[in-house]
Design a protein around this motif. Structure first.
Motif, PDB file in Angstrom:
ATOM      1  N   GLU A   1       0.848  -1.208   0.000  1.00 42.93           N
ATOM      2  CA  GLU A   1       0.000   0.000   0.000  1.00 42.93           C
ATOM      3  C   GLU A   1       0.881   1.255   0.000  1.00 42.93           C
ATOM      4  OE1 GLU A   1      -1.978   3.341   2.023  1.00 42.93           O
ATOM      5  OE2 GLU A   1      -0.767   1.948   3.221  1.00 42.93           O
ATOM      6  N   ALA A   2       1.966   1.253   0.781  1.00 42.76           N
ATOM      7  CA  ALA A   2       2.876   2.407   0.816  1.00 42.76           C
ATOM      8  C   ALA A   2       3.541   2.601  -0.546  1.00 42.76           C
ATOM      9  CB  ALA A   2       3.928   2.217   1.903  1.00 42.76           C
ATOM     10  N   LEU A   3       4.027   1.503  -1.137  1.00 44.38           N
ATOM     11  CA  LEU A   3       4.678   1.605  -2.454  1.00 44.38           C
ATOM     12  C   LEU A   3       3.691   2.098  -3.516  1.00 44.38           C
ATOM     13  CD1 LEU A   3       6.811  -1.687  -2.431  1.00 44.38           C
ATOM     14  CD2 LEU A   3       7.643   0.660  -2.100  1.00 44.38           C
TER      15      LEU A   3
ATOM     16  N   ARG B   1       8.668  -6.718  -6.540  1.00 46.27           N
ATOM     17  CA  ARG B   1       7.684  -5.924  -5.783  1.00 46.27           C
ATOM     18  C   ARG B   1       7.472  -4.548  -6.423  1.00 46.27           C
ATOM     19  NH1 ARG B   1       8.121  -4.723  -0.040  1.00 46.27           N
ATOM     20  NH2 ARG B   1       5.889  -4.373  -0.288  1.00 46.27           N
ATOM     21  N   VAL B   2       8.554  -3.929  -6.902  1.00 43.43           N
ATOM     22  CA  VAL B   2       8.390  -2.608  -7.531  1.00 43.43           C
ATOM     23  C   VAL B   2       7.555  -2.747  -8.804  1.00 43.43           C
ATOM     24  CG1 VAL B   2       9.574  -0.680  -8.661  1.00 43.43           C
ATOM     25  CG2 VAL B   2      10.489  -1.632  -6.534  1.00 43.43           C
ATOM     26  N   ARG B   3       7.848  -3.774  -9.607  1.00 42.72           N
ATOM     27  CA  ARG B   3       7.076  -3.962 -10.849  1.00 42.72           C
ATOM     28  C   ARG B   3       5.590  -4.190 -10.559  1.00 42.72           C
ATOM     29  NH1 ARG B   3      11.945  -7.506 -13.093  1.00 42.72           N
ATOM     30  NH2 ARG B   3      12.984  -5.927 -14.382  1.00 42.72           N
ATOM     31  N   ARG B   4       5.307  -4.896  -9.460  1.00 44.72           N
ATOM     32  CA  ARG B   4       3.912  -5.200  -9.119  1.00 44.72           C
ATOM     33  C   ARG B   4       3.197  -3.975  -8.520  1.00 44.72           C
ATOM     34  NH1 ARG B   4       4.477  -8.893  -5.188  1.00 44.72           N
ATOM     35  NH2 ARG B   4       3.649  -7.627  -3.485  1.00 44.72           N
ATOM     36  N   CYS B   5       3.875  -3.284  -7.602  1.00 40.66           N
ATOM     37  CA  CYS B   5       3.220  -2.206  -6.840  1.00 40.66           C
ATOM     38  C   CYS B   5       3.327  -0.838  -7.505  1.00 40.66           C
ATOM     39  CB  CYS B   5       3.807  -2.120  -5.430  1.00 40.66           C
ATOM     40  SG  CYS B   5       3.656  -3.633  -4.481  1.00 40.66           S
ATOM     41  N   VAL B   6       4.351  -0.667  -8.338  1.00 33.93           N
ATOM     42  CA  VAL B   6       4.576   0.628  -9.007  1.00 33.93           C
ATOM     43  C   VAL B   6       4.712   0.340 -10.506  1.00 33.93           C
ATOM     44  CG1 VAL B   6       5.895   2.793  -8.882  1.00 33.93           C
ATOM     45  CG2 VAL B   6       5.969   1.206  -6.951  1.00 33.93           C
ATOM     46  N   PRO B   7       3.600  -0.039 -11.167  1.00 28.82           N
ATOM     47  CA  PRO B   7       3.696  -0.541 -12.551  1.00 28.82           C
ATOM     48  C   PRO B   7       4.318   0.431 -13.548  1.00 28.82           C
ATOM     49  CG  PRO B   7       1.391  -0.327 -11.828  1.00 28.82           C
ATOM     50  CD  PRO B   7       2.238  -0.129 -10.627  1.00 28.82           C
TER      51      PRO B   7
END
Length: 280
Positions: free
Chosen positions: A220-222, A248-254
């Motif tokens: 949620e934060a990312l 995680r970055v690819r998933r949360c910050v597309p």
């Protein structure tokens, strides 16, 4: 808080400060040295580049100081007003203060720094612990960040602790052991990184690094990162799980640009132009 809380001896502190001041004397572009009062104590900032250019903030890693940006600042300061600051609690010229990492203290400290510098919106480049602090700030104050470039950031992928056991095994071997473990952990064993390894070895001979684990940011934060984001990680990082960071970055910050660098360890060097392309 006395400086001796972060150094092993007064002589060791003097040795590190001497080396740092030499590095500041050989800064590759004209610079001003600014001391900003904050609620955590004084913060030291090296300011370079044209006064009217967009502001850029540089946050170095653990056990380091502003000197780590010497190879980047000439290129970046052609386009930005660069503010390279010494993190509190690290071996630079800022206060030795180390509030708990899981608190809002670091965001409030950066609020004070930016207010002291007269900056409302900022682009940030952060590496390792500085990457964690950049992320911490960007997830709490997303409206203030125009762009975010993160090199081997903490707080996303799992923090590996195995390197610590190996470093402790080498401790009885004195300077050789310190150099060997610093080279392995940072990924600086190649001959072209000798100067960087010398600096890391000197620091960790006399400096007491943080031992608390970096808090992990939630999905949620990312997800609050709406600004353009660049994340660069080395696939041989001994400190953080780079594959997990990338995933995680690819998933949360597309919308983020994620680069997993083959054969690269924790120290990500020689990326001046790649980062500049993103910043511009």
């Amino acid at each position: 808080m006395s400086n001796l809380s972060i150094y092993k001896s007064e002589a060791g502190e003097r040795e590190i400060q001497r080396a740092y001041r030499e590095a500041l004397d050989s800064w590759p572009v004209p610079a001003a040295h600014v001391r900003v009062p904050t609620r955590e104590g004084e913060t030291f900032v090296v300011v370079s580049g044209p006064a009217g250019a967009p502001p850029l903030l540089l946050l170095h890693g653990s056990g380091a100081n502003t000197a780590m940006w010497q190879g980047d600042v000439a290129a970046w300061s052609r386009h930005f007003r660069v503010h390279a600051l010494d993190l509190i609690g690290e071996p630079g010229l800022s206060a030795p203060s180390r509030p708990p990492l899981g608190s809002e203290a670091y965001a409030r400290w950066l609020d004070d720094v930016l207010a002291g510098l007269g900056i409302t919106e900022i682009t940030i480049v952060g590496t390792s612990l500085g990457g964690w602090m950049a992320l911490d700030y960007a997830t709490r104050r997303p409206e203030r960040i125009t762009r975010l470039a993160l090199l081997c950031p903490g707080g996303v992928g799992r923090q590996k602790m195995g390197w610590l056991a190996k470093a402790l095994l080498l401790r009885p071997f004195g300077a050789w052991g310190m150099r060997r473990s610093a080279g392995a952990v940072a990924g600086l064993s190649a001959p072209q990184f000798r100067a960087a390894l010398d600096a890391v070895t000197l620091t960790f001979t006399h400096f007491t690094p943080r031992t608390e684990r970096l808090p992990i940011f939630s999905d949620e934060a990312l997800g609050r990162l709406r600004m353009p984001v660049l994340v660069m990680v080395g696939d041989r990082d001994a400190m953080f799980d780079s594959a997990e960071t990338a995933r995680r970055v690819r998933r949360c910050v597309p919308h983020a640009t994620v680069e997993l660098l083959p054969g690269v360890g924790h120290a990500i060097l020689d990326q001046t132009e790649s980062v500049l392309r993103f910043l511009r």
